[in-house]
Design an enzyme around this catalytic site. Sequence first.
Site, PDB file in Angstrom:
ATOM      1  N   PHE A 160       0.833  -1.203   0.000  1.00  0.00           N
ATOM      2  CA  PHE A 160       0.000   0.000   0.000  1.00  0.00           C
ATOM      3  C   PHE A 160       0.866   1.251   0.000  1.00  0.00           C
ATOM      4  O   PHE A 160       1.845   1.337   0.751  1.00  0.00           O
ATOM      5  CB  PHE A 160      -0.859   0.072   1.270  1.00  0.00           C
ATOM      6  N   ASP A 161       0.466   2.240  -0.777  1.00  0.00           N
ATOM      7  CA  ASP A 161       0.952   3.594  -0.577  1.00  0.00           C
ATOM      8  C   ASP A 161       0.306   4.134   0.705  1.00  0.00           C
ATOM      9  O   ASP A 161      -0.684   3.589   1.194  1.00  0.00           O
ATOM     10  CB  ASP A 161       0.585   4.448  -1.787  1.00  0.00           C
TER      11      ASP A 161
END
Length: 298
Positions: free
Chosen positions: A161-162
């Site tokens: 995930f960013d």
Amino acid sequence: MPFSLDNKLVVAISSRALFDFEEENRIFEAGDAQRYMSVQLERLEQIAQPGVALPLVQKLLAFNTADAHRVEVVIVSRNDPVSGLRVFNSAKASGLKLERGVFTQGREPYRYLRPLNANLFLSANDADVRTALDNGFPAAHVYPDSIHAATEHPNEVRIAFDGDAVLFSDEAERVFQRDGLETFHAHEASHSREPLSAGPFKSFLEALHRLQQADAPMHIRTALVTARSAPAHERAIRTLMSWNIHVDEALFLGGLEKGPFLAEFEPDFFFDDQTGHCLSGARVGPTGQVLGGIVNQG
């Protein structure tokens, strides 16, 4: 008693995210809906090739055992019901136990995400993703041309995930976009002990965290892969701590290209809000763009 989706990880997925229907979709995009339906009918018994999200679905369904139904995957598609037959046929041939589907024949399918209690919506239709996000659902626009997931870790689901505008809100990203990197770092350092607000994918990470505790043959490994660097790293970590959520890896890249690092992590899926990062990620593995936040406005 009726079947319940309570306490399950529910993934809603479009047919194009699950299978390679790009050739058929080009007919649909050309405005010939009748021809599209005819082609799907002609190919009803022709098994579709795997799409970019199929390996992820296979792994998530492996969390289900004879004693515990932990994951539900539902096809949520703009396809017509007849085309839906081909989707189910292809799923069965691929060894996927999918029992539920919603086929809306061109209409927006997002309204069905609420009764499904969907924790994630994956679609190759960017308008559907934007609408789902606007209505509070974790959703990502799948890049159909992404490199498919590596096969070296068959018993582990790996999700990257960013941070900003994905796990976290875009409040800090707005500072960066408005005032630049130096002001962003100063702002994050002065707010290091103030948790960021939740982003659209916090609830999905929470669902994965719960699934991570299951006594199942599959395991989950998560990574935060962010352009943040010190001193902005501290607020990100402290935010996760305040949520009582653990990620297995955290990569603070300070503007370095994400693709080479993702190639080493080998995610089954990577979620980011920025096109450049998604294009980099798609060259090494399955990628979905979260079409929300300030960088996707306008």
